[in-house]
Write a protein that holds these residues in place. Sequence first.
Motif, PDB file in Angstrom:
ATOM      1  N   GLU A  86      51.083  63.815  36.318  1.00 50.26           N
ATOM      2  CA  GLU A  86      52.152  64.541  36.995  1.00 50.26           C
ATOM      3  C   GLU A  86      53.472  63.971  36.511  1.00 50.26           C
ATOM      4  O   GLU A  86      53.560  62.824  36.079  1.00 50.26           O
ATOM      5  CB  GLU A  86      52.000  64.503  38.519  1.00 50.26           C
ATOM      6  N   GLU A  87      54.511  64.808  36.564  1.00 54.87           N
ATOM      7  CA  GLU A  87      55.820  64.398  36.086  1.00 54.87           C
ATOM      8  C   GLU A  87      56.779  64.292  37.262  1.00 54.87           C
ATOM      9  O   GLU A  87      56.702  65.070  38.220  1.00 54.87           O
ATOM     10  CB  GLU A  87      56.354  65.399  35.064  1.00 54.87           C
ATOM     11  N   ALA A  88      57.664  63.311  37.191  1.00 49.73           N
ATOM     12  CA  ALA A  88      58.677  63.133  38.237  1.00 49.73           C
ATOM     13  C   ALA A  88      59.830  62.327  37.653  1.00 49.73           C
ATOM     14  O   ALA A  88      59.699  61.730  36.571  1.00 49.73           O
ATOM     15  CB  ALA A  88      58.089  62.420  39.453  1.00 49.73           C
ATOM     16  N   TRP A  89      60.930  62.311  38.390  1.00 48.68           N
ATOM     17  CA  TRP A  89      62.098  61.539  37.968  1.00 48.68           C
ATOM     18  C   TRP A  89      61.844  60.057  38.168  1.00 48.68           C
ATOM     19  O   TRP A  89      61.270  59.656  39.178  1.00 48.68           O
ATOM     20  CB  TRP A  89      63.331  61.957  38.774  1.00 48.68           C
ATOM     21  N   GLU A  90      62.308  59.261  37.210  1.00 49.58           N
ATOM     22  CA  GLU A  90      62.278  57.806  37.349  1.00 49.58           C
ATOM     23  C   GLU A  90      63.626  57.227  36.971  1.00 49.58           C
ATOM     24  O   GLU A  90      64.359  57.779  36.147  1.00 49.58           O
ATOM     25  CB  GLU A  90      61.204  57.176  36.432  1.00 49.58           C
ATOM     26  N   ARG A  99      68.481  58.720  34.903  1.00 51.19           N
ATOM     27  CA  ARG A  99      67.172  59.149  35.379  1.00 51.19           C
ATOM     28  C   ARG A  99      66.510  59.970  34.280  1.00 51.19           C
ATOM     29  O   ARG A  99      67.206  60.658  33.522  1.00 51.19           O
ATOM     30  CB  ARG A  99      67.280  60.026  36.633  1.00 51.19           C
ATOM     31  N   TRP A 101      62.676  62.337  33.334  1.00 55.18           N
ATOM     32  CA  TRP A 101      61.510  63.076  33.844  1.00 55.18           C
ATOM     33  C   TRP A 101      60.302  62.559  33.066  1.00 55.18           C
ATOM     34  O   TRP A 101      60.179  62.803  31.871  1.00 55.18           O
ATOM     35  CB  TRP A 101      61.764  64.561  33.619  1.00 55.18           C
ATOM     36  N   ARG A 106      48.008  60.522  37.418  1.00 55.16           N
ATOM     37  CA  ARG A 106      48.091  60.753  38.857  1.00 55.16           C
ATOM     38  C   ARG A 106      47.197  59.816  39.671  1.00 55.16           C
ATOM     39  O   ARG A 106      47.580  59.367  40.746  1.00 55.16           O
ATOM     40  CB  ARG A 106      47.739  62.211  39.153  1.00 55.16           C
ATOM     41  N   PHE A 127      52.987  58.741  43.941  1.00 53.67           N
ATOM     42  CA  PHE A 127      54.150  57.871  43.782  1.00 53.67           C
ATOM     43  C   PHE A 127      53.755  56.399  43.634  1.00 53.67           C
ATOM     44  O   PHE A 127      54.318  55.664  42.807  1.00 53.67           O
ATOM     45  CB  PHE A 127      55.089  58.065  44.971  1.00 53.67           C
ATOM     46  N   ARG A 130      52.586  55.864  40.223  1.00 55.07           N
ATOM     47  CA  ARG A 130      53.742  55.921  39.314  1.00 55.07           C
ATOM     48  C   ARG A 130      54.487  54.589  39.277  1.00 55.07           C
ATOM     49  O   ARG A 130      54.823  54.070  38.214  1.00 55.07           O
ATOM     50  CB  ARG A 130      54.689  57.043  39.756  1.00 55.07           C
ATOM     51  N   PRO A 167      66.582  61.485  43.280  1.00 55.71           N
ATOM     52  CA  PRO A 167      65.296  61.636  43.941  1.00 55.71           C
ATOM     53  C   PRO A 167      64.390  60.410  43.877  1.00 55.71           C
ATOM     54  O   PRO A 167      63.430  60.340  44.617  1.00 55.71           O
ATOM     55  CB  PRO A 167      64.647  62.806  43.204  1.00 55.71           C
ATOM     56  N   GLN A 168      64.663  59.465  43.026  1.00 55.34           N
ATOM     57  CA  GLN A 168      63.858  58.242  43.019  1.00 55.34           C
ATOM     58  C   GLN A 168      64.785  57.037  42.921  1.00 55.34           C
ATOM     59  O   GLN A 168      65.806  57.121  42.255  1.00 55.34           O
ATOM     60  CB  GLN A 168      62.902  58.192  41.816  1.00 55.34           C
TER      61      GLN A 168
END
Length: 170
Positions: A86-90, A99, A101, A106, A127, A130, A167-168
């Motif tokens: 899964e992809e998310a902001w770091e 930041r 993506w 997962r 999370f 991650r 967001p993170q």
Amino acid sequence: MGDPRLLRVAQPVTTFATPHLAALLQDMRDTMAQLDGAGLAAPQIGVDLRVVIFGGFSNPRYPDAPAVPDTVLINPELEPLSDEEEEAWEGCLSVPGLRGWVPRRRHLRYAGFDETGQRFERTVEGFHARVVQHECDHLDGVLYPMRIRDLTRFGFVQELFGDQAPPQPD
Ligand code: NI
């Protein structure tokens, strides 16, 4: 980012419950707290050892971040439990103000030692998984920008999110 100490493969810890290790962990906790971080790896303060800390969030800036227990993880071993990503902001305290993506596995099992030398193991996802992958990457000289596939989704917090809280955490 750019400091060569962030690009090394860090050395395993061989003795636990020492004053040296306690002092390192205190320095890491102080640094993480001062900078509002989600986690920190020893190479980020110039120490060439396989030690990370993360979790224990009490940061009102990130009320939506799921709970991750306050953890000391030494000589970690990570085992992905599926191919699912899964992809998310770091963000990262070593890459301030930015930041990206980032794709991560997962589902993950990780194991390692606490500061007393007690081995433990956890199965996690999302999370929590991650954060562990991000911090343990630091032990192998990998910073999150190296993991970004779409560099159009890498930028300054202010440009990406305006005055909203990012967001993170870093
Ligand atoms: Ni980082």
